[in-house]
Design a protein around this motif. Structure first.
Motif, PDB file in Angstrom:
ATOM      1  N   HIS A 250      -3.377   1.395   3.846  1.00  0.00           N
ATOM      2  CA  HIS A 250      -4.180   1.455   5.003  1.00  0.00           C
ATOM      3  C   HIS A 250      -3.124   2.011   6.061  1.00  0.00           C
ATOM      4  CE1 HIS A 250      -2.450  -2.559   5.606  1.00  0.00           C
ATOM      5  NE2 HIS A 250      -2.538  -2.242   7.054  1.00  0.00           N
ATOM      6  N   ASP A 252      -2.711   1.533  10.395  1.00  0.00           N
ATOM      7  CA  ASP A 252      -3.016   0.423  11.167  1.00  0.00           C
ATOM      8  C   ASP A 252      -3.514   1.034  12.551  1.00  0.00           C
ATOM      9  OD1 ASP A 252      -1.828  -1.649   9.847  1.00  0.00           O
ATOM     10  OD2 ASP A 252      -0.554  -2.354  11.360  1.00  0.00           O
ATOM     11  N   GLN A 263       4.982   2.534  13.070  1.00  0.00           N
ATOM     12  CA  GLN A 263       5.204   0.801  12.630  1.00  0.00           C
ATOM     13  C   GLN A 263       6.497   0.530  12.307  1.00  0.00           C
ATOM     14  OE1 GLN A 263       2.738  -2.188  12.028  1.00  0.00           O
ATOM     15  NE2 GLN A 263       2.019  -1.383  10.271  1.00  0.00           N
ATOM     16  N   HIS A 397       0.633   1.944   4.362  1.00  0.00           N
ATOM     17  CA  HIS A 397       1.153   0.957   3.985  1.00  0.00           C
ATOM     18  C   HIS A 397       0.072  -0.101   3.444  1.00  0.00           C
ATOM     19  CE1 HIS A 397       0.295  -0.123   8.178  1.00  0.00           C
ATOM     20  NE2 HIS A 397       0.320  -1.577   7.865  1.00  0.00           N
TER      21      HIS A 397
END
Ligand SMILES: C[N+](C)(C)CCCC[C@H](N)C(=O)O
Ligand SMILES: O=C(O)CCC(=O)C(=O)O
Ligand SMILES: [Fe+2]
Length: 429
Positions: A250, A252, A263, A397
């Motif tokens: 997915h 974030d 991220q 991730h």
């Protein structure tokens, strides 16, 4: 290393959409534009001139009724006259110290046409009805033409599956060098821009050092999770990230109007089994969808989808909504620049009629099938000292379920500032 091949050509004939996931045409560079010497009048209308370019030079300039036409290097470019007036770089119209416009565009007559022209080896000069003269460097015009931009990528990339990434043997940056040497930072960012992931090794396994290493790259983006976060599977927040469960791939913060750009993860400690990190290049999979079923790509790029984060745990009351298509594409060149993919956080679909919903699910299934192909999965075990930067607009991730105490710290970065750092080091970003 697979780079900028062009299965795109086939896709283009099939679809109205195409993108530069694989295809990458050279932009018009700083190429010297051959001399444009003589413009001759071709029609009775004084606003029409035709350049009699000596062959075989392929540069031709024509002032037509509607626009200026410039042919160069096999490309025909068009410039609107209001645009030309608006982009005058003379001292009175433009402040070249601040790179800001002085001209009040609202004062430009919308039907403006030049009253006179002149060319030399490198420039076109236009005289405007009030006598003001604008000089345009011909290379500048070519570089800034719509037609040129249409054929070039904003962000050159190497899209990857597991094999491509692994065989590229992308080096990790080293903490000491990274903190002191701009060249190390530049190489790191260059890899990050190309692959959407990059590692720094040898970082002390503390939140403070993780913060230091990220500050070298950019500003931290504060969210409702805080600036730096440091979490275990204590379910302290209303989200499955704070459990020991496996998480499918997915991106974030899909529930932000602008999802976080980058991220950062640093696993400070893990005493137990499992817990590996999964990475998948979303642009590679989207490219496969484009190649196989362009109409699915187009649906994913057009249908707006809501994502939502509703948290109601004692100290944390949050309700976030973000709306946008799964694939975000620049309209002028159809290059994909952001993927918003999180099946956990996807909200009720209620802004799309049922027949399109059906087709959207088919398209979403195809993308998911691509994203889930084992050959597209890169599995890494995050260890203390190894900091991972992920382009959250591109690379998904996930994680394997785990046992034992696992402590993960990190933060989000403001994308504009990461790209700003990259540009200041001379990279195209
Ligand atoms: C990274 N950190 C643990 C702070 C937050 C996790 C957010 C998880 C959320 N489902 C999302 O995908 O955005
Ligand atoms: O626990 C992990 O490895 C990652 C969890 C996650 O997806 C996140 O924090 O965004
Ligand atoms: Fe996540």
């Amino acid at each position: 290393m697979r780079q900028y091949q062009s299965p795109i050509k086939q896709a283009m004939s099939l679809a109205r959409v195409f993108c530069h996931l694989h295809g990458y045409l050279q932009p018009i560079s700083n190429a010297q534009i051959p001399l444009v010497s003589v413009l001759t009048r071709t029609q009775n209308n004084v606003k029409h001139w035709q350049h009699t370019a000596p062959q075989p030079t392929s540069c031709r300039l024509q002032l037509q009724e509607e626009c200026l036409e410039l042919s160069y290097g096999g490309l025909v470019m068009h410039f609107d006259y209001v645009w030309l007036r608006d982009h005058c770089r003379s001292a009175s119209c433009y402040n070249s110290k601040t790179n800001q416009r002085n001209l009040d565009t609202a004062n430009v007559e919308l039907n403006i046409h030049p009253t006179n022209y002149r060319v030399d080896d490198e420039n076109l000069f236009l005289t405007w009805p009030d006598g003001h003269v604008t000089r345009y460097n011909l290379s500048w015009l070519a570089q800034n033409s719509y037609e040129g931009q249409k054929q070039s990528a904003m962000q050159p990339r190497i899209v990857w599956n597991s094999d491509i990434y692994t065989s590229a043997k992308v080096p990790f940056a080293n903490w000491d060098k990274f903190m002191t040497c701009d060249e190390e930072l530049k190489n790191f960012l260059s890899n990050f821009l190309l692959y959407g992931i990059a590692f720094v090794e040898g970082v002390p396994s503390t939140v403070e050092a993780t913060e230091t290493v990220t500050r070298r790259v950019s500003l931290i983006r504060e969210t409702m999770y805080g600036k730096m976060w440091n979490f275990t599977s204590d379910f302290s927040r209303g989200d499955t990230a704070y459990t020991k469960l496996a998480l499918d791939r997915h991106t974030d913060t899909t529930y932000f109007q602008e999802p976080c750009g980058i991220q950062v993860f640093h696993c400070l400690r893990h005493e137990g089994t499992g817990g590996r990190t999964l990475l998948v290049d979303g642009f590679y999979s989207a490219g496969q969808v484009l190649k196989k079923t362009p109409e699915h790509f187009e649906l994913l790029a057009r249908v707006p989808i809501k994502h939502e984060y509703i948290e109601k745990v004692s100290k944390h009351q949050n309700h976030m909504i973000g709306i946008g298509p799964v694939l975000n594409v620049y309209p002028w060149n159809n290059e994909i620049y952001m993927i918003r993919y999180n099946n956990y956080d996807r909200a009720v679909i209620n802004t799309v009629p049922h027949d399109i919903v059906k087709r959207w699910y088919v398209a979403h299934r195809e993308l998911t099938t691509e994203l889930r192909k084992p050959e597209n999965e890169l599995w890494v075990k995050l260890k203390p000292g190894k900091v991972l930067f992920i382009d959250n607009w591109r690379v998904m991730h996930g994680r394997e379920s785990f046992t034992g105490l696992r402590q993960l710290c990190g933060c989000y970065l403001t994308r504009d500032d990461v790209l700003n750092t990259a540009r200041s080091l001379g990279l195209q970003a």
